[in-house]
Design an enzyme around this catalytic site. Sequence first.
Site, PDB file in Angstrom:
ATOM      1  N   ASP A   1     -50.107   9.353  29.210  1.00  0.00           N
ATOM      2  CA  ASP A   1     -49.856   9.317  30.649  1.00  0.00           C
ATOM      3  C   ASP A   1     -50.201   7.897  31.093  1.00  0.00           C
ATOM      4  O   ASP A   1     -51.370   7.515  31.129  1.00  0.00           O
ATOM      5  CB  ASP A   1     -50.736  10.375  31.340  1.00  0.00           C
ATOM      6  CG  ASP A   1     -50.577  10.373  32.857  1.00  0.00           C
ATOM      7  OD1 ASP A   1     -50.159   9.346  33.421  1.00  0.00           O
ATOM      8  OD2 ASP A   1     -50.912  11.402  33.474  1.00  0.00           O
TER       9      ASP A   1
ATOM     10  N   LYS B   1     -47.226   7.105  42.240  1.00  0.00           N
ATOM     11  CA  LYS B   1     -48.358   6.202  42.439  1.00  0.00           C
ATOM     12  C   LYS B   1     -47.887   4.746  42.478  1.00  0.00           C
ATOM     13  O   LYS B   1     -47.176   4.373  43.382  1.00  0.00           O
ATOM     14  CB  LYS B   1     -49.396   6.451  41.344  1.00  0.00           C
ATOM     15  CG  LYS B   1     -49.738   7.942  41.155  1.00  0.00           C
ATOM     16  CD  LYS B   1     -50.540   8.509  42.302  1.00  0.00           C
ATOM     17  CE  LYS B   1     -50.743  10.021  42.200  1.00  0.00           C
ATOM     18  NZ  LYS B   1     -51.271  10.494  40.942  1.00  0.00           N
TER      19      LYS B   1
HETATM   20  C1  LIG Z   1     -51.210  11.700  40.248  1.00  0.00           C
HETATM   21  C2  LIG Z   1     -51.251  11.790  38.776  1.00  0.00           C
HETATM   22  C3  LIG Z   1     -50.522  12.769  38.095  1.00  0.00           C
HETATM   23  C4  LIG Z   1     -49.688  13.786  38.814  1.00  0.00           C
HETATM   24  O1  LIG Z   1     -48.653  13.198  39.534  1.00  0.00           O
HETATM   25  P1  LIG Z   1     -47.972  13.863  40.836  1.00  0.00           P
HETATM   26  O2  LIG Z   1     -46.852  12.926  41.114  1.00  0.00           O
HETATM   27  O3  LIG Z   1     -49.017  13.912  41.907  1.00  0.00           O
HETATM   28  O4  LIG Z   1     -47.548  15.217  40.426  1.00  0.00           O
HETATM   29  C5  LIG Z   1     -50.581  12.794  36.712  1.00  0.00           C
HETATM   30  N1  LIG Z   1     -51.341  11.905  36.039  1.00  0.00           N
HETATM   31  C6  LIG Z   1     -52.053  10.952  36.660  1.00  0.00           C
HETATM   32  C7  LIG Z   1     -52.857  10.006  35.858  1.00  0.00           C
HETATM   33  C8  LIG Z   1     -52.040  10.860  38.047  1.00  0.00           C
HETATM   34  O5  LIG Z   1     -52.761   9.927  38.663  1.00  0.00           O
END
Ligand SMILES: *Cc1c(COP(=O)(O)O)cnc(C)c1O
Length: 394
Positions: A180, A205
């Site tokens: 991720d 983000k």
């Molecule tokens: C926010 C986030 C997610 C989930 O993303 P959404 O767009 O809110 O569903 C997954 N992994 C990380 C590291 C995040 O910061």
Amino acid sequence: MTRSSDDPARRGAWPVSASRPLVHPIQPSVVYVAESPDALDDQYEGRAAGYAYAREGHPNASALAARIDAMEGAAGGVVTGSGMAAVAAVLLGLCRAGDHVLGADQLYGRSLRMLRDDLPRLGIETSLADATDGAAFAAALRPNTRIALIEVVSNPTLRIADLASISEACKAKGVCLVIDNTFTTPRALRPFEHGADIVLHSVTKLMAGHSDATLGYVAARDPARTEAMRAFAITAGLTASPFDCWLAERGLQSFALRYDRAETNAAALADHLAGLPGVQRVLYPGRADHPDHDRAAALLGRRGGTMVSFEVAGGRAAANALVRGARQLAFAPTLGDIATTLSHPPSSSHRGLDPKARAALGIGEGFFRVSVGCEDTETLLADFSQALEAVAGR
Ligand SMILES: *Cc1c(COP(=O)(O)O)cnc(C)c1O
């Protein structure tokens, strides 16, 4: 009686232009009109390019995916309706009952929940291990481990995973390594160059960057895996809306500028906080006093990222005073916005953990995580000085 072509219930012709728009149009159409059943066959069988139904794909998703593919060194990536939809596409789209999934113990909260609550319900075993300890993580791989899911910079303590050891162990045992890359972004780290098999993002983000679109992205090195995830995403309805994709594509054009500016600010803020009274400790991977500084330097280059965490003395009362005193800083549990946001994990992302478990992670009541934005540096530092003065004067 109106003539058939004049009936307002029918759509008229779209104006023709010999020139093309500079900006990609938003194409909200749910469905596409094909020439003939043969033409539709050609599309579905790959002899012609085209779209049929928006859940299966649309130009705004394709345009956005192509941009992120280029940044990650991927091909054919899938844009999803959120970061968690990307996580779901990986875990639910690739695992079967009897498999085991190993996660890092400081993953994003909802990813942890999917491992804890949802996969076991479907007969998929899960467990967690410390990704900063490569040997411990490798030892936690099982004969039936199908997927290992990690983040390279952990939330909120900003520890750095032992990616080299984890990647080697996964390769040796035939485990699919999923990274991720939301926090690090391809500006700091390109996971495919470090042995990852799958890269995913919360595009919500830093990449989209303006807190106005919720989106995700996932791509595998092996095209067959990407296609399996795409098929699951389409079937389960995890795909994205054209408008969100359009906003994110627009945001992405300034991503590199925003990232670099925010990172410069983050480094300055980390040093500034370390010199302010009332600040007990500062966590920033670019600082020499960070526990994983050498690993950060090796993986992220001279870059320390856009996130800074710190702890203020005085527990919850001091935390309340800091937030109230930081009038110009949005207190909001997100990251990657163009402006700086302040999050307090004990009352938001980590509220589900009992205080003992939080203490074990080093997250006391005075702990804050800052997603540093693109403000003028001096203004930003002054805002934090003011916030710490409010704590001292409470
Ligand atoms: C926010 C986030 C997610 C989930 O993303 P959404 O767009 O809110 O569903 C997954 N992994 C990380 C590291 C995040 O910061």
